[in-house]
Design a protein around this motif. Structure first.
Motif, PDB file in Angstrom:
ATOM      1  N   UNK A 222      21.194  -6.328 -22.635  1.00  0.00           N
ATOM      2  CA  UNK A 222      22.460  -6.414 -21.902  1.00  0.00           C
ATOM      3  C   UNK A 222      23.544  -7.188 -22.643  1.00  0.00           C
ATOM      4  N   UNK A 223      23.178  -8.235 -23.386  1.00  0.00           N
ATOM      5  CA  UNK A 223      24.158  -9.034 -24.121  1.00  0.00           C
ATOM      6  C   UNK A 223      23.554  -9.392 -25.487  1.00  0.00           C
ATOM      7  N   UNK A 224      23.639  -8.483 -26.488  1.00  0.00           N
ATOM      8  CA  UNK A 224      22.986  -8.706 -27.779  1.00  0.00           C
ATOM      9  C   UNK A 224      23.423  -9.988 -28.478  1.00  0.00           C
ATOM     10  N   UNK A 225      24.706 -10.323 -28.413  1.00  0.00           N
ATOM     11  CA  UNK A 225      25.185 -11.526 -29.096  1.00  0.00           C
ATOM     12  C   UNK A 225      24.550 -12.787 -28.503  1.00  0.00           C
ATOM     13  N   UNK A 226      24.470 -12.854 -27.195  1.00  0.00           N
ATOM     14  CA  UNK A 226      23.868 -14.021 -26.542  1.00  0.00           C
ATOM     15  C   UNK A 226      22.360 -14.065 -26.779  1.00  0.00           C
ATOM     16  N   UNK A 227      21.724 -12.866 -26.857  1.00  0.00           N
ATOM     17  CA  UNK A 227      20.275 -12.816 -27.038  1.00  0.00           C
ATOM     18  C   UNK A 227      19.834 -13.441 -28.351  1.00  0.00           C
ATOM     19  N   UNK A 228      20.726 -13.457 -29.354  1.00  0.00           N
ATOM     20  CA  UNK A 228      20.375 -14.025 -30.656  1.00  0.00           C
ATOM     21  C   UNK A 228      19.955 -15.482 -30.545  1.00  0.00           C
ATOM     22  N   UNK A 229      20.523 -16.220 -29.608  1.00  0.00           N
ATOM     23  CA  UNK A 229      20.229 -17.652 -29.459  1.00  0.00           C
ATOM     24  C   UNK A 229      19.338 -17.938 -28.254  1.00  0.00           C
ATOM     25  N   UNK A 230      18.709 -16.897 -27.737  1.00  0.00           N
ATOM     26  CA  UNK A 230      17.864 -17.040 -26.547  1.00  0.00           C
ATOM     27  C   UNK A 230      16.400 -17.196 -26.960  1.00  0.00           C
ATOM     28  N   UNK A 231      15.664 -18.027 -26.230  1.00  0.00           N
ATOM     29  CA  UNK A 231      14.231 -18.207 -26.471  1.00  0.00           C
ATOM     30  C   UNK A 231      13.431 -17.259 -25.577  1.00  0.00           C
TER      31      UNK A 231
END
Length: 630
Positions: A148-157
């Motif tokens: 849903x939000x690829x940019x935010x997923x980069x910094x997600x655990x």
């Protein structure tokens, strides 16, 4: 053209008891841009074959014969069976030209690294890309797998993601180097039906875009029928039947394949028809186990406007950024004595929270939960310590994962004796006899009592869990996803066992599941849950045959039909937004400030329709579910 050719593959394990052959002269091919399903029970050798192709066999395993040839377009043919698993050539292939998706994403992803770092690592290992280029490729791949939000997923655990999103992250990691072959090892076993349909559709879409081949390892015949072009059936390490999907489903030849198909739950089964497991369990009801009393059909458990809210702290315990999630929203539900009520819905809908609230394992903020004791409904929150201790004997739970719910340091005898000792249920000699009878009741040999849980199969461990739940002669049992992680034959064993025990002992079940086909087989009534609310409730045949709520219809559409006649693109029938009450049409849309009570829209068929009288009219004058039950 065939991407992979497996010829006379033989794999043996060196054990303390000697040499054991896990794979015996297996031969099959995987065509380019096609999906091959490798089907069989747990322990048949499916995963061992996939590990051999990836070069990640465990240390005791050895390839003692045969070949695994990789025909990568534009590259010379490579025999993977002859490569050093730790050598440079195999490391170059693994994760680059051949990739794998594992069954459990949470244990496959590092909890210490972000999703972006883990996917980007694969890019940098197999290419000369810089950190910035790897990050951009990772973002593009997350977009391809519909994050849903690829940019935010980069910094997600990983722990911040749902099961479905974690599996998407695993798929992105496997596909980021655009492999020629993707091995999907039970990729949807632990996912609910709607997420399962989305993941399978995702794999199919990406396969078409990248032109890769897929080896799908599964025991789910719904998955096989809807995604596979070719099926290979394996039994005790040997291939017993292989061919195109339509031929095997329409005209199965081998007795083992026929037996597996008879063990699959399906819609439209005749009343009284039973699943036929490959190896039936002989069940005996010991005379010492008391049969539950009371009048069948009378209310045993009643939830009255039960609400539960969880507070979520983002960024740590001391952060002030706190938001709340309403796990249960004014839930009204009555369970009759002697019935099996199926509670279904997607992951996160509130099923397990409901179960824990009934057992008073968590506290609720609003409403009351009544339990019938000596014919009187009493609020379980009013129980003092002594009464709560007695309530624990009446109500028990069977857990989803039998391995993690059994103490690995205790023998089966100690596991089954423990509740009897805690509740002071008589002399040790009598309790020992009770334990032996419990083992016989669930179809296990009492000689196994000195063994530890790790020495049993998944189905046997689940039967031990059932025996432990029955040790205190309960009258009410919550079955929390008891068959979701089991293969079809063992699933049929456990479902038949639960049905037999209910009949013999007069038990009442709350059967929690995300699989409507399983619930259709075992439940008398079905309650459908979404976002902490009950949205539909009724007799099983009525819910399955005539679903009224759009969310129930979406769940029904997501169940993959285990037949080629009903074959469709997975996920094609599941509309977007059906899990969001704000997107439901009238009269089902949840209005702000209106309690989502169930009303009777057909005889004994209840639907959450706050907009009743605004949208399309129903034929019956609505009554609440509580009014009907009482």
């Amino acid at each position: 053209m065939d991407i992979v050719e497996v010829e006379d593959l033989t794999i043996e394990f060196e054990t303390a008891e000697g040499r054991s052959r896990a794979v015996d002269q297996v031969s099959f091919t995987i065509p380019q841009n096609r999906t091959v399903a490798l089907v069989g029970e747990s322990g048949s050798g499916k995963s061992v074959i996939s590990q051999a192709i990836m070069g990640i066999l465990p240390k005791p395993a050895r390839i003692t014969g045969g070949a695994i040839r990789l025909h990568d377009p534009g590259q010379p043919t490579i025999d993977i069976a002859r490569l050093d698993p730790a050598g440079a050539q195999m490391r170059c292939l693994r994760g680059n030209r051949i990739a794998i998706i594992f069954q459990e994403p949470m244990t496959s992803l590092s909890p210490l690294h972000t999703i972006g770092d883990q996917i980007g690592e694969a890019v940098q290992l197999h290419s000369k890309a810089s950190a910035a280029e790897a990050r951009e490729l990772t973002r593009d791949m997350l977009r391809l797998v519909r994050f849903p939000d690829p940019a935010r997923a980069l910094t997600t655990y990983p722990f911040e993601l749902s099961g479905g999103l974690r599996q998407r992250a695993m798929i992105a990691m496997a596909l980021v180097c655009r492999p020629a072959l993707l091995i999907a090892d039970e990729p949807t076993t632990a996912l609910d039906v709607t997420i399962q349909a989305e993941i399978l559709k995702l794999i199919k879409d990406v396969q078409g875009e990248l032109g890769m081949s897929v080896l799908m390892i599964t025991h789910d015949f719904g998955v096989v029928a809807n995604v596979a072009d070719k099926v290979v059936v394996i039994y005790h390490g040997r291939i017993v039947e292989a061919g195109c999907t339509a031929d095997l489903f329409n005209d199965p030849r081998h007795d083992y394949l026929k037996a597996l198909m008879r063990a699959v739950p399906r819609f439209g089964m005749e009343k009284g028809e039973r699943l036929v497991p490959v190896r039936p369990i002989p069940v005996r009801a010991p005379s010492e186990i008391a049969r539950a009393g009371g009048t069948p059909g009378e209310p045993l458990v009643r939830l009255d406007n039960v609400s539960k809210t969880y507070a979520l702290r983002k960024g740590g315990l001391w952060r002030t950024n706190v938001r709340s999630v309403k796990a249960l929203d004014a839930v009204n539900l009555t369970i009759g004595r002697g019935e099996c009520l199926g509670l279904v819905g997607e992951s996160g809908c509130g099923k397990t929270t409901t179960s824990k609230a009934i057992l008073r394992a968590i506290a609720i903020e609003e409403g009351r939960i009544d339990y019938a004791i000596d014919g009187n409904l009493r609020d379980i929150r009013s129980f003092d310590e002594s009464e709560l201790f007695g309530y624990r004997r009446r109500a028990q739970m069977i857990f989803q994962d039998p391995f993690s719910s059994l103490n690995p340091r205790m023998t089966v005898n100690e596991i089954l004796m423990e509740p009897l000792i805690i509740h002071k249920c008589g002399r040790r000699a009598r309790n020992q006899e009770r334990v032996r009878e419990l083992m016989e009741m669930v179809g296990l040999d009492p000689r196994f009592l000195r063994r530890y849980p790790h020495s049993f199969s998944g189905g046997q461990r689940q039967r031990i869990g059932i025996a432990r739940a029955l040790a205190l002669d309960p009258e009410f049992i919550i079955c929390d996803e008891p068959v979701s992680a089991l293969d079809v034959s063992v699933q049929a064993q456990i479902l038949n066992l639960l049905k037999d025990l209910q009949q013999q002992l007069g038990l009442t079940y709350l059967f929690v599941s995300h699989n409507l086909a399983v619930v259709d087989y075992i439940a008398d009534r079905i309650a459908v849950m979404c976002r902490g609310r009950l949205v539909e409730l009724g007799e099983t045949a009525e819910i399955i045959g005539n679903p009224l709520h759009p969310y129930t219809k979406a769940l029904m559409a997501a169940v993959l039909d285990p037949s080629v006649e009903g074959r469709s693109a997975p996920g094609s029938a599941t509309g977007s937004g059906l899990s969001d009450p704000a997107d439901w049409p009238q009269p089902f849309r949840i209005r702000e400030g209106v309690r989502p009570n169930l009303v009777e829209m057909a005889p004994r068929h209840f639907v959450c329709a706050p907009g009743y009288g605004i949208g399309p009219a129903f034929t019956a004058e609505p009554r609440t579910e509580t009014e009907v039950m009482l």
